[in-house]
Motif scaffolding. Structure first.
Motif, PDB file in Angstrom:
ATOM      1  N   LYS A 100       0.842  -1.211   0.000  1.00  0.00           N
ATOM      2  CA  LYS A 100       0.000   0.000   0.000  1.00  0.00           C
ATOM      3  C   LYS A 100       0.872   1.255   0.000  1.00  0.00           C
ATOM      4  CE  LYS A 100      -2.462   2.468   3.411  1.00  0.00           C
ATOM      5  NZ  LYS A 100      -2.950   2.452   4.761  1.00  0.00           N
ATOM      6  N   PHE A 101       1.933   1.245   0.794  1.00  0.00           N
ATOM      7  CA  PHE A 101       2.812   2.414   0.863  1.00  0.00           C
ATOM      8  C   PHE A 101       3.708   2.526  -0.372  1.00  0.00           C
ATOM      9  CE2 PHE A 101       1.385   2.320   5.227  1.00  0.00           C
ATOM     10  CZ  PHE A 101       1.151   3.664   5.447  1.00  0.00           C
ATOM     11  N   ARG A 102       4.101   1.393  -0.942  1.00  0.00           N
ATOM     12  CA  ARG A 102       4.840   1.451  -2.213  1.00  0.00           C
ATOM     13  C   ARG A 102       3.964   2.115  -3.275  1.00  0.00           C
ATOM     14  NH1 ARG A 102       5.973  -4.424  -1.639  1.00  0.00           N
ATOM     15  NH2 ARG A 102       7.945  -4.586  -0.547  1.00  0.00           N
ATOM     16  N   GLU A 103       2.700   1.727  -3.307  1.00  0.00           N
ATOM     17  CA  GLU A 103       1.763   2.292  -4.280  1.00  0.00           C
ATOM     18  C   GLU A 103       1.559   3.789  -4.027  1.00  0.00           C
ATOM     19  OE1 GLU A 103      -0.338   3.073  -7.397  1.00  0.00           O
ATOM     20  OE2 GLU A 103       0.686   1.164  -7.123  1.00  0.00           O
ATOM     21  N   GLU A 104       1.553   4.180  -2.775  1.00  0.00           N
ATOM     22  CA  GLU A 104       1.419   5.605  -2.450  1.00  0.00           C
ATOM     23  C   GLU A 104       2.612   6.394  -3.017  1.00  0.00           C
ATOM     24  OE1 GLU A 104       1.111   8.202   1.587  1.00  0.00           O
ATOM     25  OE2 GLU A 104      -0.044   6.340   1.528  1.00  0.00           O
ATOM     26  N   ILE A 105       3.799   5.837  -2.883  1.00  0.00           N
ATOM     27  CA  ILE A 105       5.001   6.487  -3.424  1.00  0.00           C
ATOM     28  C   ILE A 105       4.930   6.529  -4.952  1.00  0.00           C
ATOM     29  CG2 ILE A 105       7.505   6.215  -3.719  1.00  0.00           C
ATOM     30  CD1 ILE A 105       7.520   5.130  -0.777  1.00  0.00           C
ATOM     31  N   ARG A 106       4.505   5.429  -5.546  1.00  0.00           N
ATOM     32  CA  ARG A 106       4.378   5.406  -7.020  1.00  0.00           C
ATOM     33  C   ARG A 106       3.316   6.390  -7.505  1.00  0.00           C
ATOM     34  NH1 ARG A 106       4.049  -0.510  -6.260  1.00  0.00           N
ATOM     35  NH2 ARG A 106       6.182  -1.258  -6.263  1.00  0.00           N
ATOM     36  N   SER A 107       2.274   6.565  -6.706  1.00  0.00           N
ATOM     37  CA  SER A 107       1.219   7.517  -7.057  1.00  0.00           C
ATOM     38  C   SER A 107       1.754   8.949  -7.076  1.00  0.00           C
ATOM     39  CB  SER A 107       0.067   7.392  -6.054  1.00  0.00           C
ATOM     40  OG  SER A 107      -0.904   8.362  -6.298  1.00  0.00           O
ATOM     41  N   VAL A 108       2.601   9.264  -6.104  1.00  0.00           N
ATOM     42  CA  VAL A 108       3.245  10.579  -6.087  1.00  0.00           C
ATOM     43  C   VAL A 108       4.080  10.732  -7.360  1.00  0.00           C
ATOM     44  CG1 VAL A 108       4.957  12.033  -4.916  1.00  0.00           C
ATOM     45  CG2 VAL A 108       3.258  10.793  -3.567  1.00  0.00           C
TER      46      VAL A 108
END
Length: 184
Positions: A122-130
């Motif tokens: 979930k946090f990897r995806e948050e970073i990728r979203s940024v």
């Protein structure tokens, strides 16, 4: 690093810090007071975090002691812990509430690793979203002729390096937490 990336770095770092906070609430070896951070107590007509109405200590590796500052809140503290469903039954001795945590089974540890794996993703995806949002912004600026094509490529490369750095930090945190859980 380009000054353009300072706020982006801060957003990615915030995601990493949030992950570490979530990890601290996941029981691994020694029990810490952070494990009950999510417990909310009904006190004085409002909902309060447990740490705002009591002292929480860990005198032993598998024991937490919760001592309310106002002893009339003992029953509410006990009720809040039960309601939080943290996997342990509190015992009230009239002065404090003790939480004795059992040893984790191998199955429980494997489930925990699966849980932190999902949380980490979930946090990897948050970073990728940024990264995705910033990349879209860079492309829009290039289309509007605010950036040259070379500048666009340079910024995208720098963005990828920054993203990789933060994903690597998150992966290292995951590996450390996984090792901690499995080596109990």
């Amino acid at each position: 690093m380009d000054k353009y990336f300072t706020p982006i770095d801060a957003k990615m770092q915030a995601a990493h810090q949030a992950l570490l906070k979530d990890y601290s609430e996941i029981r691994a070896g020694r029990i810490t007071p952070a494990y009950v951070d999510g417990v909310v107590v009904e006190a004085y007509g409002q909902r309060n975090p447990l740490k705002d109405v009591a002292t929480i200590s860990a005198p032993q590796a598998k024991i937490l002691v919760v001592e309310p500052w106002d002893k009339s809140l003992l029953k509410e503290v006990e009720r809040a812990i039960l309601k939080a469903n943290i996997g342990v039954t509190p015992t009230n001795d009239g002065q404090r509430v003790r939480l004795v945590f059992p040893d984790l089974t191998l199955d429980e540890r494997k489930k925990m690793v699966a849980r932190i794996s999902q949380l980490t993703e979930k946090f990897r995806e948050e970073i990728r979203s940024v990264r995705r949002d910033v990349r879209d912004d860079i492309k829009a600026k290039e289309k509007a002729k605010e950036l040259s094509e070379d500048e666009q490529h340079r910024l995208e490369e720098e963005l990828d390096k920054l993203t990789d750095k933060h994903i690597t930090e998150v992966n290292k945190a995951f590996e450390a937490k996984e090792k901690e859980i499995l080596s109990l």
